[in-house]
Design a protein around this motif. Structure first.
Motif, mmCIF file in Angstrom:
data_model
loop_
_atom_site.group_PDB
_atom_site.id
_atom_site.type_symbol
_atom_site.label_atom_id
_atom_site.label_comp_id
_atom_site.label_asym_id
_atom_site.label_seq_id
_atom_site.Cartn_x
_atom_site.Cartn_y
_atom_site.Cartn_z
ATOM 1 N N ASN A 182 0.653 -1.191 0.051
ATOM 2 C CA ASN A 182 -0.109 -0.073 0.019
ATOM 3 C C ASN A 182 0.910 1.312 -0.076
ATOM 4 N N ASP A 183 1.961 1.056 -0.507
ATOM 5 C CA ASP A 183 3.108 2.115 -0.497
ATOM 6 C C ASP A 183 3.198 3.268 0.666
ATOM 7 N N MET A 184 3.098 2.358 1.986
ATOM 8 C CA MET A 184 3.465 3.369 3.114
ATOM 9 C C MET A 184 4.934 3.174 3.557
ATOM 10 N N ALA A 185 5.238 4.320 4.152
ATOM 11 C CA ALA A 185 6.660 4.496 4.713
ATOM 12 C C ALA A 185 6.718 4.043 6.076
ATOM 13 N N LEU A 186 7.431 2.874 6.019
ATOM 14 C CA LEU A 186 7.504 2.168 7.452
ATOM 15 C C LEU A 186 8.977 1.965 7.915
ATOM 16 N N THR A 187 9.166 2.222 9.215
ATOM 17 C CA THR A 187 10.582 1.911 9.883
ATOM 18 C C THR A 187 10.198 1.157 11.018
ATOM 19 N N THR A 188 11.171 -0.065 11.479
ATOM 20 C CA THR A 188 10.786 -0.567 12.492
ATOM 21 C C THR A 188 12.161 -0.483 13.518
ATOM 22 N N ILE A 189 11.948 -0.452 14.744
ATOM 23 C CA ILE A 189 12.856 -0.040 15.776
ATOM 24 C C ILE A 189 12.988 -1.538 16.738
ATOM 25 N N HIS A 190 13.994 -2.185 17.011
ATOM 26 C CA HIS A 190 13.998 -3.146 17.530
ATOM 27 C C HIS A 190 15.002 -3.351 18.791
ATOM 28 N N PRO A 191 14.134 -2.789 19.902
ATOM 29 C CA PRO A 191 15.108 -2.588 21.371
ATOM 30 C C PRO A 191 15.423 -4.194 21.805
ATOM 31 N N GLY A 192 16.493 -4.057 22.577
ATOM 32 C CA GLY A 192 16.877 -5.195 23.310
ATOM 33 C C GLY A 192 15.993 -5.152 24.965
ATOM 34 N N MET A 193 16.857 -5.420 25.843
ATOM 35 C CA MET A 193 16.238 -5.272 27.089
ATOM 36 C C MET A 193 16.281 -3.746 27.466
ATOM 37 N N ILE A 194 14.972 -3.178 27.859
ATOM 38 C CA ILE A 194 14.894 -1.857 28.053
ATOM 39 C C ILE A 194 14.853 -1.592 29.433
ATOM 40 N N LEU A 195 16.149 -0.781 29.746
ATOM 41 C CA LEU A 195 16.108 -0.135 31.071
ATOM 42 C C LEU A 195 16.122 1.185 31.168
ATOM 43 N N GLY A 196 16.800 1.761 32.164
ATOM 44 C CA GLY A 196 16.539 3.174 32.228
ATOM 45 C C GLY A 196 15.777 3.844 33.311
ATOM 46 N N PRO A 197 15.519 5.107 33.239
ATOM 47 C CA PRO A 197 14.745 5.608 34.369
ATOM 48 C C PRO A 197 13.315 5.396 34.226
ATOM 49 N N ALA A 198 12.593 5.070 35.357
ATOM 50 C CA ALA A 198 11.090 4.997 35.149
ATOM 51 C C ALA A 198 10.509 6.429 35.349
ATOM 52 N N SER A 199 9.394 6.759 34.524
ATOM 53 C CA SER A 199 8.924 8.017 34.774
ATOM 54 C C SER A 199 7.620 8.153 35.638
ATOM 55 N N ASP A 200 7.457 6.964 36.281
ATOM 56 C CA ASP A 200 6.276 7.068 37.337
ATOM 57 C C ASP A 200 6.362 5.575 37.858
ATOM 58 N N GLN A 201 5.162 5.288 38.800
ATOM 59 C CA GLN A 201 5.070 3.938 39.252
ATOM 60 C C GLN A 201 4.598 2.993 38.384
ATOM 61 N N ASP A 202 3.936 3.191 37.365
ATOM 62 C CA ASP A 202 3.515 2.463 36.357
ATOM 63 C C ASP A 202 4.447 2.102 35.440
ATOM 64 N N THR A 203 5.517 1.302 35.541
ATOM 65 C CA THR A 203 6.416 1.337 34.621
ATOM 66 C C THR A 203 6.636 -0.392 34.109
ATOM 67 N N SER A 204 7.914 -0.640 33.479
ATOM 68 C CA SER A 204 7.715 -1.612 32.640
ATOM 69 C C SER A 204 8.274 -2.958 33.563
ATOM 70 N N ILE A 205 7.759 -4.182 33.107
ATOM 71 C CA ILE A 205 8.418 -5.576 33.614
ATOM 72 C C ILE A 205 9.859 -5.563 33.622
ATOM 73 N N SER A 206 10.529 -4.911 32.744
ATOM 74 C CA SER A 206 11.918 -5.110 32.373
ATOM 75 C C SER A 206 12.567 -4.588 33.520
ATOM 76 N N LEU A 207 12.177 -3.418 34.355
ATOM 77 C CA LEU A 207 12.712 -2.947 35.456
ATOM 78 C C LEU A 207 12.507 -3.959 36.655
ATOM 79 N N GLY A 208 11.542 -4.983 36.532
ATOM 80 C CA GLY A 208 11.805 -5.888 37.631
ATOM 81 C C GLY A 208 12.911 -6.515 37.623
#
Length: 354
Positions: A182-208
């Motif tokens: 359909n002639d769409m302009a796509l880019t894909t981003i492929h993260p590994g294990m995502i860490l870094g600072p939480a922005s609030d209490q509702d955060t990622s399983i990875s920070l576990g």
């Protein structure tokens, strides 16, 4: 509307999405975020404000209620949109008994977003994928191997596929197929294990991974590692892709260096010597026995006994700078899970000897 236009960010309450939204607003975009429940809108606004305290953030951020498994709301979500960041994903800590609970939202949701975008005349899509769509099903059972964006996970060749890998791989395949047709302009981003600072209490399983070591709720570590990436770099790569037409049609690994679980523990131990950080490691043979007995370890069993490096230099070139270090990603995660009270109340710091 700002001169840079309106960007739709799906799954706005997610760990990565909140940083993507903050980065877009900081960069002069208006943002519309999708939520399954609009009751989360105020908490997402606050989390974004914690990342980028910009006075105009409220006026630059709006929300619409949608569900990846339903058509309602998606046509309205696309109104006046110039680009889409499809970040939404279902991530579970333990392998579900029903794989469809993870696979369906990934695959059907991606198709739904692409179809709604095409119907509204929106061509530009940045899709948050994963290294799960890159480094599996290649016969790698032991030793070290390096993967690049040229590798595609072969689900048919995996000894023990798991729901997240299936969902992400099929979703990416569906996105590329639809974009090309359909002639769409796509880019894909492929993260590994995502860490870094939480922005609030509702955060990622990875920070576990970090909080479990800090509060002692992880009694023993897995004998393996992962390609780490800071959430701030993942978000910045999404925006860099949007602003660089050379990224159209490309896949980008968002991966820093390989870091072993025991190294994460040692980084934390140096900074938090009073914390009950385990030194025990679960042996590989035990994990393999657990897998044969049907234990829910399929999410990691494919990585037992091998070291997977994911070549991230193409992503660094897109960013125009080096990645945030793995050490900083670990320590900033630790600081925020502590500050936001995300450690178990049962944790009792070790007593230091006199």
């Amino acid at each position: 509307m700002s001169n840079k236009g309106l960007v739709l960010v799906t799954g706005a309450s997610g760990f990565v999405a909140k940083y993507v939204i903050a980065g877009l607003i900081s960069g002069g975009y208006e943002v519309r975020g999708t939520l399954r429940d609009l009751k989360k809108a105020d908490s997402v606004r606050q989390a974004v404000a914690n990342i980028c305290p910009i006075d105009s953030a409220r006026s630059q951020l709006e929300f619409v209620e949608t569900d990846l498994l339903a058509d309602a709301g998606w046509a309205a979500a696309m109104n006046d949109v110039s680009a889409i960041m499809h970040v939404a994903a279902t991530v579970v800590k333990i392998e579900p008994k029903d794989a469809d609970s993870v696979v369906r939202p990934a695959v059907e949701g991606t198709r739904r977003v692409m179809e709604a975008a095409h119907a509204a005349g929106v061509r530009r899509v940045i899709l948050t994928s994963s290294i799960a769509t890159v480094g599996y099903g290649h016969g790698h059972k032991s030793g070290e191997r390096t993967y690049t964006e040229q590798h595609f996970t072969n689900l048919d060749a995996m000894a023990k596929p798991w729901a997240y890998c299936i969902g992400k791989t099929r979703a990416e395949q569906a996105a590329w197929s639809y974009a090309r047709a359909n002639d769409m302009a796509l880019t894909t981003i492929h993260p590994g294990m995502i860490l870094g600072p939480a922005s609030d209490q509702d955060t990622s399983i990875s920070l576990g991974l970090v909080s479990g070591l800090l509060d002692g709720s992880t009694p023993a570590m897995l004998n393996m590692g992962f390609a780490v990436i800071d959430v701030r770099d993942v978000a910045a790569m999404h925006i860099a892709a949007l602003e660089n037409d050379e990224s159209i049609g490309e896949r980008y690994l968002a991966t820093n260096r390989y870091i072993h679980f025991t190294e994460v523990a040692e980084i934390l131990r140096q900074k938090y010597p009073d914390r009950p950080i385990t030194r025990k490691v679960v042996p590989d043979w035990m994990l393999r026995i657990m897998a044969r007995m049907g234990a829910p370890v399929r999410q990691i069993i494919n990585d037992v006994g091998n070291v997977k490096h994911f070549e991230g230099r193409k992503g660094e070139r897109l960013l125009g700078r080096p990645y945030i270090s793995a050490e900083e990603a670990v320590l900033s995660a630790a600081e925020t899970v502590t500050r936001f009270g995300l450690l178990s109340d049962k944790a009792v710091p070790k007593r230091r000897s006199a």
